[in-house]
Design a protein around this motif. Sequence first.
Motif, PDB file in Angstrom:
ATOM      1  N   GLU A  44       0.844  -1.104   0.066  1.00 49.20           N
ATOM      2  CA  GLU A  44      -0.061   0.008   0.059  1.00 49.20           C
ATOM      3  C   GLU A  44       0.834   1.008   0.053  1.00 49.20           C
ATOM      4  N   PRO A  45       1.873   1.268   0.755  1.00 54.35           N
ATOM      5  CA  PRO A  45       2.777   2.592   0.805  1.00 54.35           C
ATOM      6  C   PRO A  45       3.611   2.761  -0.351  1.00 54.35           C
ATOM      7  N   ILE A  46       3.985   1.759  -1.068  1.00 54.08           N
ATOM      8  CA  ILE A  46       4.722   1.830  -2.382  1.00 54.08           C
ATOM      9  C   ILE A  46       4.134   2.342  -3.732  1.00 54.08           C
ATOM     10  N   LEU A  47       2.795   2.463  -3.528  1.00 54.41           N
ATOM     11  CA  LEU A  47       2.048   2.561  -4.727  1.00 54.41           C
ATOM     12  C   LEU A  47       2.549   3.961  -5.461  1.00 54.41           C
ATOM     13  N   SER A  48       2.869   5.006  -4.780  1.00 55.26           N
ATOM     14  CA  SER A  48       3.056   6.133  -5.185  1.00 55.26           C
ATOM     15  C   SER A  48       4.545   5.888  -6.080  1.00 55.26           C
ATOM     16  N   MET A  49       5.319   4.901  -5.891  1.00 57.80           N
ATOM     17  CA  MET A  49       6.394   4.786  -6.416  1.00 57.80           C
ATOM     18  C   MET A  49       6.382   3.898  -7.679  1.00 57.80           C
ATOM     19  N   ASP A  71      -9.505  -2.377  -3.218  1.00 59.24           N
ATOM     20  CA  ASP A  71      -9.028  -1.110  -3.427  1.00 59.24           C
ATOM     21  C   ASP A  71      -7.221  -1.071  -3.835  1.00 59.24           C
ATOM     22  N   LEU A  72      -6.694  -1.669  -3.265  1.00 60.79           N
ATOM     23  CA  LEU A  72      -5.391  -1.788  -3.635  1.00 60.79           C
ATOM     24  C   LEU A  72      -5.227  -2.541  -4.801  1.00 60.79           C
ATOM     25  N   PHE A  73      -5.963  -3.871  -5.356  1.00 64.28           N
ATOM     26  CA  PHE A  73      -6.047  -4.266  -6.428  1.00 64.28           C
ATOM     27  C   PHE A  73      -6.110  -3.340  -7.542  1.00 64.28           C
ATOM     28  N   GLY A  74      -7.399  -2.451  -7.183  1.00 66.99           N
ATOM     29  CA  GLY A  74      -7.574  -1.342  -8.241  1.00 66.99           C
ATOM     30  C   GLY A  74      -6.735  -0.396  -8.616  1.00 66.99           C
ATOM     31  N   SER A  75      -5.915   0.161  -7.751  1.00 68.15           N
ATOM     32  CA  SER A  75      -4.908   0.762  -7.594  1.00 68.15           C
ATOM     33  C   SER A  75      -3.743   0.319  -8.441  1.00 68.15           C
ATOM     34  N   VAL A  77      -3.841  -2.144 -10.831  1.00 69.33           N
ATOM     35  CA  VAL A  77      -4.211  -2.436 -12.013  1.00 69.33           C
ATOM     36  C   VAL A  77      -4.312  -1.028 -12.761  1.00 69.33           C
ATOM     37  N   GLU A  78      -4.774   0.239 -12.175  1.00 70.15           N
ATOM     38  CA  GLU A  78      -4.859   1.286 -12.798  1.00 70.15           C
ATOM     39  C   GLU A  78      -3.459   1.977 -13.213  1.00 70.15           C
ATOM     40  N   ILE A  79      -2.470   1.758 -12.180  1.00 66.25           N
ATOM     41  CA  ILE A  79      -1.154   2.245 -12.447  1.00 66.25           C
ATOM     42  C   ILE A  79      -0.519   1.633 -13.534  1.00 66.25           C
ATOM     43  N   THR A  80      -0.599   0.216 -13.594  1.00 66.43           N
ATOM     44  CA  THR A  80       0.234  -0.661 -14.402  1.00 66.43           C
ATOM     45  C   THR A  80      -0.390  -0.308 -15.896  1.00 66.43           C
ATOM     46  N   ARG A  81      -1.678  -0.349 -16.049  1.00 69.02           N
ATOM     47  CA  ARG A  81      -2.211  -0.231 -17.402  1.00 69.02           C
ATOM     48  C   ARG A  81      -1.764   1.151 -18.024  1.00 69.02           C
ATOM     49  N   ARG A  82      -1.676   2.213 -17.034  1.00 64.65           N
ATOM     50  CA  ARG A  82      -1.417   3.779 -17.558  1.00 64.65           C
ATOM     51  C   ARG A  82       0.220   3.646 -17.734  1.00 64.65           C
ATOM     52  N   VAL A  83       1.027   2.994 -16.950  1.00 66.87           N
ATOM     53  CA  VAL A  83       2.701   3.491 -17.247  1.00 66.87           C
ATOM     54  C   VAL A  83       3.291   1.874 -17.742  1.00 66.87           C
ATOM     55  N   HIS A 223       8.923  -3.527   4.243  1.00 64.33           N
ATOM     56  CA  HIS A 223       8.858  -4.764   4.979  1.00 64.33           C
ATOM     57  C   HIS A 223       9.963  -5.103   5.470  1.00 64.33           C
ATOM     58  N   HIS A 224      10.947  -5.496   4.783  1.00 63.09           N
ATOM     59  CA  HIS A 224      12.090  -6.003   5.178  1.00 63.09           C
ATOM     60  C   HIS A 224      13.019  -4.545   5.805  1.00 63.09           C
ATOM     61  N   LYS A 225      12.810  -3.468   5.327  1.00 62.95           N
ATOM     62  CA  LYS A 225      13.684  -2.407   5.363  1.00 62.95           C
ATOM     63  C   LYS A 225      12.550  -1.271   5.849  1.00 62.95           C
ATOM     64  N   LYS A 226      12.221  -1.024   6.951  1.00 57.77           N
ATOM     65  CA  LYS A 226      11.283   0.099   7.244  1.00 57.77           C
ATOM     66  C   LYS A 226      11.703   1.480   6.770  1.00 57.77           C
ATOM     67  N   GLU A 227      12.966   1.954   6.465  1.00 58.21           N
ATOM     68  CA  GLU A 227      13.413   3.111   5.686  1.00 58.21           C
ATOM     69  C   GLU A 227      13.207   2.928   4.309  1.00 58.21           C
ATOM     70  N   GLY A 228      12.757   1.703   3.570  1.00 62.83           N
ATOM     71  CA  GLY A 228      13.183   1.401   2.126  1.00 62.83           C
ATOM     72  C   GLY A 228      12.290   2.311   1.432  1.00 62.83           C
ATOM     73  N   ILE A 229      10.796   2.544   1.751  1.00 55.51           N
ATOM     74  CA  ILE A 229      10.001   3.348   0.851  1.00 55.51           C
ATOM     75  C   ILE A 229      10.560   4.860   0.758  1.00 55.51           C
ATOM     76  N   ARG A 230      10.959   5.365   1.990  1.00 54.25           N
ATOM     77  CA  ARG A 230      11.442   6.794   2.219  1.00 54.25           C
ATOM     78  C   ARG A 230      12.725   6.692   1.187  1.00 54.25           C
ATOM     79  N   ALA A 231      13.410   5.771   1.289  1.00 52.17           N
ATOM     80  CA  ALA A 231      14.812   5.801   0.375  1.00 52.17           C
ATOM     81  C   ALA A 231      14.348   5.732  -0.959  1.00 52.17           C
ATOM     82  N   LEU A 232      13.498   5.172  -1.359  1.00 51.34           N
ATOM     83  CA  LEU A 232      13.067   5.162  -2.819  1.00 51.34           C
ATOM     84  C   LEU A 232      12.667   6.641  -3.116  1.00 51.34           C
TER      85      LEU A 232
END
Length: 440
Positions: A44-49, A71-75, A77-83, A223-232
């Motif tokens: 869920e938190p990585i969707l924006s990346m 809702d997660l599934f829909g997001s 799918v929408e991102i993947t179809r677009r990009v 998940h494995h790295k709590k700082e991971g998404i902020r690092a991305l």
Amino acid sequence: MKFIIHLHFYQPPRYDPKSGNYLVEKSAHPFRNWNERISAECYEPILSMLPYVSYNFGPTLIEWMKREKPDLFGSVVEITRRVRNAILQPYYHIIMPLADDFMKEVNFVWGIRYFKRIFGFSPIGCWLPECAVDTSTLMVMRRLGIRFTILGEDQVRGSRGSGLYRVKGIDGLYVFVFDRPISGTIAFGDEEFYRRELVNYIRKEIRKKGIVISATDGETFGHHKKEGIRALKKLFRADLLGFSLNDAFDLGLVKGEVKVIDNTSWSCPHGLVRWYDHCGCSTGTHPGWNQRWRRPLREAMNWLADKVYRFMIPFFEELNLDYRRLILSYVDYMNYPEWVIYRWLVDLTKIKDDKVLRRLKLFLDCYRFTIAMYTSCGWFFDDPSGPETEIVLRFAKRVVEILEEVTDYHIEEGFLDRLAQAKSNVPLLGTAREVYRRLN
């Protein structure tokens, strides 16, 4: 853009194949199971990346999202179809070089059809489970229209750093070679590295090497790295993200030709041994434990799969049905309600006898669950008593139940005899036979 990071998102099928219900996993507390926990921490938190990276989602993970997190599934799918940054993963996460040719074809075809139905476009690239590869797997993949895969530098001969290469001996097939040291640093760096050093590290490596392609589990981030998404997000703000493998393939910047080394993977330096024998590879959390249980577990599954073929193929032949066509097509219906599946079978086969139709559907399910019982996680970890091995044994148990129902032969005893050779490192837990018997 000189940095491409590919994220492999995947979870095993954490459901009961008899009821279809997803299981409760106490080890994931306070969440209901590990899918839910990892979803909250990563998916869920990585969707924006997602628009700025390359990625694949395993079909068993997407199917869970579709059912449990719409809702997660829909997001996704929408991102993947677009990009269109996603590449394929075969339907079940099995070690493809250890599968027979038909199982390879089924797993690829199911993955391709599922991908097209969910995301609305045809995949051009494929992530092989565990990057496990051999020439036979690549030839099946290319025959089905896939143009590239991604492998580590130590899985090919003739590469000059990460980048796109032609595969020697297979016309029209390419491989993206990813940088092993950089990918390993990203996968295993500590939280402080993610917090303070990752951006400068990537910049330095780009200056030194030029194009850099890395690959790691998507679950690393959050998940494995709590700082991971902020690092991305820091990498994105530093203008280091925004390119995918699909984008790079379209550019066609081929660096040369490589020969793929058969029977190699990204997570076992001994090739494929981690998924059929004791090679020394483990999580490292249980010093002194052995994994000699892996061979008898693999042999038990092979014995059971052989029984499936021995009974299934003659049944289809007696009905004058093409088992290959039916099984390959089953992916379009197998996740739908039973009445939809039966209507499809009647339309396709013209069979009206309810008992015959039931046996036909059961054999289709039986083969589906036969593939699922080879899910790689069952052999990856340290002991047959672990939750991952329970998953594959649960599917094997359903295969046994179906075979006994449709054939009137007693299959379980022979299977249990073989499981009894797969001994736990914890004597009180017994063997894989006891694990199997403890399943609900």
